[in-house]
Design a protein around this motif. Structure first.
Motif, mmCIF file in Angstrom:
data_model
loop_
_atom_site.group_PDB
_atom_site.id
_atom_site.type_symbol
_atom_site.label_atom_id
_atom_site.label_comp_id
_atom_site.label_asym_id
_atom_site.label_seq_id
_atom_site.Cartn_x
_atom_site.Cartn_y
_atom_site.Cartn_z
ATOM 1 N N UNK A 1 5.246 5.207 -9.234
ATOM 2 C CA UNK A 1 4.809 6.475 -8.652
ATOM 3 C C UNK A 1 3.290 6.460 -8.575
ATOM 4 N N UNK A 2 2.766 6.650 -7.375
ATOM 5 C CA UNK A 2 1.338 6.459 -7.109
ATOM 6 C C UNK A 2 0.756 7.704 -6.463
ATOM 7 N N UNK A 3 -0.491 8.019 -6.812
ATOM 8 C CA UNK A 3 -1.186 9.100 -6.114
ATOM 9 C C UNK A 3 -2.642 8.749 -5.791
ATOM 10 N N UNK A 4 -3.169 7.690 -6.392
ATOM 11 C CA UNK A 4 -4.545 7.277 -6.111
ATOM 12 C C UNK A 4 -4.727 5.822 -6.541
ATOM 13 N N UNK A 5 -5.920 5.286 -6.328
ATOM 14 C CA UNK A 5 -6.313 3.944 -6.761
ATOM 15 C C UNK A 5 -5.396 2.823 -6.235
ATOM 16 N N UNK A 6 -5.305 2.678 -4.919
ATOM 17 C CA UNK A 6 -4.417 1.641 -4.372
ATOM 18 C C UNK A 6 -4.781 0.224 -4.807
ATOM 19 N N UNK A 7 -6.055 -0.057 -5.020
ATOM 20 C CA UNK A 7 -6.442 -1.409 -5.449
ATOM 21 C C UNK A 7 -5.892 -1.728 -6.840
ATOM 22 N N UNK A 8 -5.867 -0.720 -7.708
ATOM 23 C CA UNK A 8 -5.284 -0.917 -9.035
ATOM 24 C C UNK A 8 -3.786 -1.191 -8.926
ATOM 25 N N UNK A 9 -3.118 -0.491 -8.013
ATOM 26 C CA UNK A 9 -1.678 -0.686 -7.823
ATOM 27 C C UNK A 9 -1.403 -2.120 -7.368
ATOM 28 N N UNK A 10 -2.204 -2.625 -6.447
ATOM 29 C CA UNK A 10 -2.037 -4.009 -5.988
ATOM 30 C C UNK A 10 -2.237 -4.977 -7.152
ATOM 31 N N UNK A 11 -3.243 -4.753 -7.965
ATOM 32 C CA UNK A 11 -3.482 -5.620 -9.127
ATOM 33 C C UNK A 11 -2.323 -5.551 -10.126
#
Length: 99
Positions: free
Chosen positions: A9-19
């Motif tokens: 579940x994501x709401x911000x920081x897409x680069x962190x999600x990719x990592x």
């Protein structure tokens, strides 16, 4: 070999999600990603960055507008679980990761 489906579940920081996905990704694992309905720019970045990966699935229809501590978090999680089941994703375990 152990297979896991990660519900993210994501709401911000897409680069962190990719990592995060890079760190967890293994051949038998799958990811079902729900991006908060109010975070369309994040959704667009993640879809663009992860489009080449066949084990990553985005919940695109009926995304929840998440309120912290609200039942919308449960709804988003249940929708991702339903998606994994409906898509016949194979898994031994399911792991929920939230923002």
């Amino acid at each position: 070999m152990l297979s896991i489906v990660y519900i993210v579940l994501v709401h911000e920081h897409p680069e962190f999600v990719v990592r995060l996905i890079d760190a967890l990704d293994e051949p038998m694992h799958s990811f079902v990603i729900h991006v908060d309905a109010s975070a369309n720019p994040v959704h667009a970045v993640l879809r663009r960055r992860l489009k080449h990966r066949t084990n990553i699935h985005f919940l695109n229809i009926d995304r929840e507008r998440i309120s912290w501590g609200g039942f919308s978090i449960v709804n988003a999680t249940l929708k991702c679980m339903r998606y994994a089941w409906d898509q016949h994703l194979h898994f031994d375990y399911m792991v929920d990761i939230s923002g």
